[in-house]
Design a protein around this motif. Sequence first.
Motif, PDB file in Angstrom:
ATOM      1  N   SER A   1       4.072 -26.358  57.741  1.00  0.00           N
ATOM      2  CA  SER A   1       4.742 -26.727  56.681  1.00  0.00           C
ATOM      3  C   SER A   1       3.455 -26.921  55.441  1.00  0.00           C
ATOM      4  O   SER A   1       3.729 -26.552  54.221  1.00  0.00           O
ATOM      5  N   SER A   2       2.505 -27.382  55.744  1.00  0.00           N
ATOM      6  CA  SER A   2       1.452 -27.728  54.735  1.00  0.00           C
ATOM      7  C   SER A   2       0.837 -26.449  54.143  1.00  0.00           C
ATOM      8  O   SER A   2       0.753 -26.080  53.161  1.00  0.00           O
ATOM      9  N   MET A   3       0.737 -25.421  54.927  1.00  0.00           N
ATOM     10  CA  MET A   3       0.593 -24.036  54.600  1.00  0.00           C
ATOM     11  C   MET A   3       1.599 -23.550  53.660  1.00  0.00           C
ATOM     12  O   MET A   3       1.342 -22.829  52.348  1.00  0.00           O
ATOM     13  N   HIS A   4       2.923 -23.829  53.864  1.00  0.00           N
ATOM     14  CA  HIS A   4       4.003 -23.340  53.032  1.00  0.00           C
ATOM     15  C   HIS A   4       4.144 -24.125  51.614  1.00  0.00           C
ATOM     16  O   HIS A   4       3.898 -23.319  50.552  1.00  0.00           O
ATOM     17  N   TYR A   5       3.955 -25.439  51.826  1.00  0.00           N
ATOM     18  CA  TYR A   5       3.937 -25.939  50.415  1.00  0.00           C
ATOM     19  C   TYR A   5       2.528 -25.925  49.765  1.00  0.00           C
ATOM     20  O   TYR A   5       2.427 -25.878  48.262  1.00  0.00           O
ATOM     21  N   THR A   6       1.473 -25.480  50.336  1.00  0.00           N
ATOM     22  CA  THR A   6      -0.063 -25.122  49.434  1.00  0.00           C
ATOM     23  C   THR A   6       0.399 -23.665  48.754  1.00  0.00           C
ATOM     24  O   THR A   6       0.048 -23.642  47.808  1.00  0.00           O
TER      25      THR A   6
ATOM     26  N   ALA B   1      -3.371 -21.386  57.521  1.00  0.00           N
ATOM     27  CA  ALA B   1      -2.376 -20.549  58.212  1.00  0.00           C
ATOM     28  C   ALA B   1      -3.237 -20.205  59.630  1.00  0.00           C
ATOM     29  O   ALA B   1      -2.892 -20.049  60.796  1.00  0.00           O
ATOM     30  N   VAL B   2      -4.399 -19.337  59.347  1.00  0.00           N
ATOM     31  CA  VAL B   2      -5.279 -18.924  60.217  1.00  0.00           C
ATOM     32  C   VAL B   2      -5.713 -20.192  61.346  1.00  0.00           C
ATOM     33  O   VAL B   2      -5.817 -19.931  62.519  1.00  0.00           O
ATOM     34  N   VAL B   3      -6.163 -21.263  60.665  1.00  0.00           N
ATOM     35  CA  VAL B   3      -6.566 -22.511  61.493  1.00  0.00           C
ATOM     36  C   VAL B   3      -5.525 -23.023  62.371  1.00  0.00           C
ATOM     37  O   VAL B   3      -5.500 -23.331  63.649  1.00  0.00           O
ATOM     38  N   ALA B   4      -4.187 -22.983  61.855  1.00  0.00           N
ATOM     39  CA  ALA B   4      -3.054 -23.736  62.454  1.00  0.00           C
ATOM     40  C   ALA B   4      -2.793 -22.706  63.588  1.00  0.00           C
ATOM     41  O   ALA B   4      -2.368 -23.238  64.855  1.00  0.00           O
ATOM     42  N   ALA B   5      -2.936 -21.390  63.284  1.00  0.00           N
ATOM     43  CA  ALA B   5      -2.305 -20.384  64.637  1.00  0.00           C
ATOM     44  C   ALA B   5      -3.300 -20.479  65.548  1.00  0.00           C
ATOM     45  O   ALA B   5      -2.837 -20.590  66.701  1.00  0.00           O
ATOM     46  N   THR B   6      -4.736 -20.535  65.182  1.00  0.00           N
ATOM     47  CA  THR B   6      -5.675 -20.574  66.149  1.00  0.00           C
ATOM     48  C   THR B   6      -5.569 -22.089  67.072  1.00  0.00           C
ATOM     49  O   THR B   6      -5.718 -21.822  68.114  1.00  0.00           O
TER      50      THR B   6
ATOM     51  N   TRP C   1      14.881 -34.706  50.218  1.00  0.00           N
ATOM     52  CA  TRP C   1      14.038 -34.840  51.645  1.00  0.00           C
ATOM     53  C   TRP C   1      14.666 -34.064  52.528  1.00  0.00           C
ATOM     54  O   TRP C   1      14.084 -33.574  53.486  1.00  0.00           O
ATOM     55  N   LEU C   2      15.774 -33.619  52.244  1.00  0.00           N
ATOM     56  CA  LEU C   2      16.657 -32.664  53.330  1.00  0.00           C
ATOM     57  C   LEU C   2      15.992 -31.660  53.668  1.00  0.00           C
ATOM     58  O   LEU C   2      15.748 -31.164  54.913  1.00  0.00           O
ATOM     59  N   THR C   3      15.472 -30.436  52.685  1.00  0.00           N
ATOM     60  CA  THR C   3      15.021 -29.423  52.942  1.00  0.00           C
ATOM     61  C   THR C   3      13.535 -29.528  53.634  1.00  0.00           C
ATOM     62  O   THR C   3      13.273 -28.823  54.640  1.00  0.00           O
ATOM     63  N   PRO C   4      12.565 -30.309  53.043  1.00  0.00           N
ATOM     64  CA  PRO C   4      11.300 -30.377  53.670  1.00  0.00           C
ATOM     65  C   PRO C   4      11.636 -30.842  55.326  1.00  0.00           C
ATOM     66  O   PRO C   4      10.529 -30.384  56.058  1.00  0.00           O
TER      67      PRO C   4
END
Length: 257
Positions: A185-190, A153-158, A11-14
């Motif tokens: 984070s969810s964008m990254h792991y997706t 990513a777009v929704v998160a940024a908006t 769990w360290l890196t996430p």
Amino acid sequence: MGHLDHATFGWLTPVLSYVMACLGAALGLRCTVRALGSTGRSRRNWLLTAASALGTGIWTMHFVAMLGFSVSGTDIRYDVPLTVLSLLVAVVVVSAGVFAVGYSRDRGRALLLGGLTTGLGVASMHYLGMAAVRLHGTVRYDPMLVALSVLIAVVAATAALWAALNIRSPVAVTLASLVMGAAVSSMHYTGMFAVSVHVTPSGSHLPGATAMQFIFPLAVGLGSYLFLTSAFVALSPTAGEREASASAQRPVAGAAR
């Protein structure tokens, strides 16, 4: 097919990457709020700080998460110029989004334009960072998951920029940055789950630097920048606080005479 492990260190890196994303988002939102409350050079400087915080926060989140990425049957190296380019892209594109919001007359249009620009910047940073990965084998992507990661990513940024425009209280900024951190984070792991690797074992030398040689020191440096800037911003008074302290000192000056 090589087995992909996204959390070699458990769990360290996430968790650490989520903390970095939240810190960058919190600092970025706080600086954008301060920018909107100021004018001239001060506004520009606050927006630059906001953009650099968001950009470096997102980049650090990505590569701290990448420290936990491994593929069975092959070592992993990182192309140094491409990795640095992904950092520059993150900061430059996020700057464009933040400045669109900071200087626009039409808030609604600025929000859509800024959110789209920043979101695409985050996504391009992620996939440029992935393009810097060197391993023995071929990397493939699931187009549906890639499209989903770009949409997130777009929704998160908006949402983050909307929060910067509409939120003033520290509690709300904290909540918004936790949500933004979760979205990044969810964008990254997706994006990572879109990856499959077909390993072709080879004894040949891989070009590039290992994560510990290059990614780790750079992430530590950028993380330190975020922490120090956060401390400075947290301690520097807002325009309202400066006015309050100035008006509090006036009667004292009068009484001293």
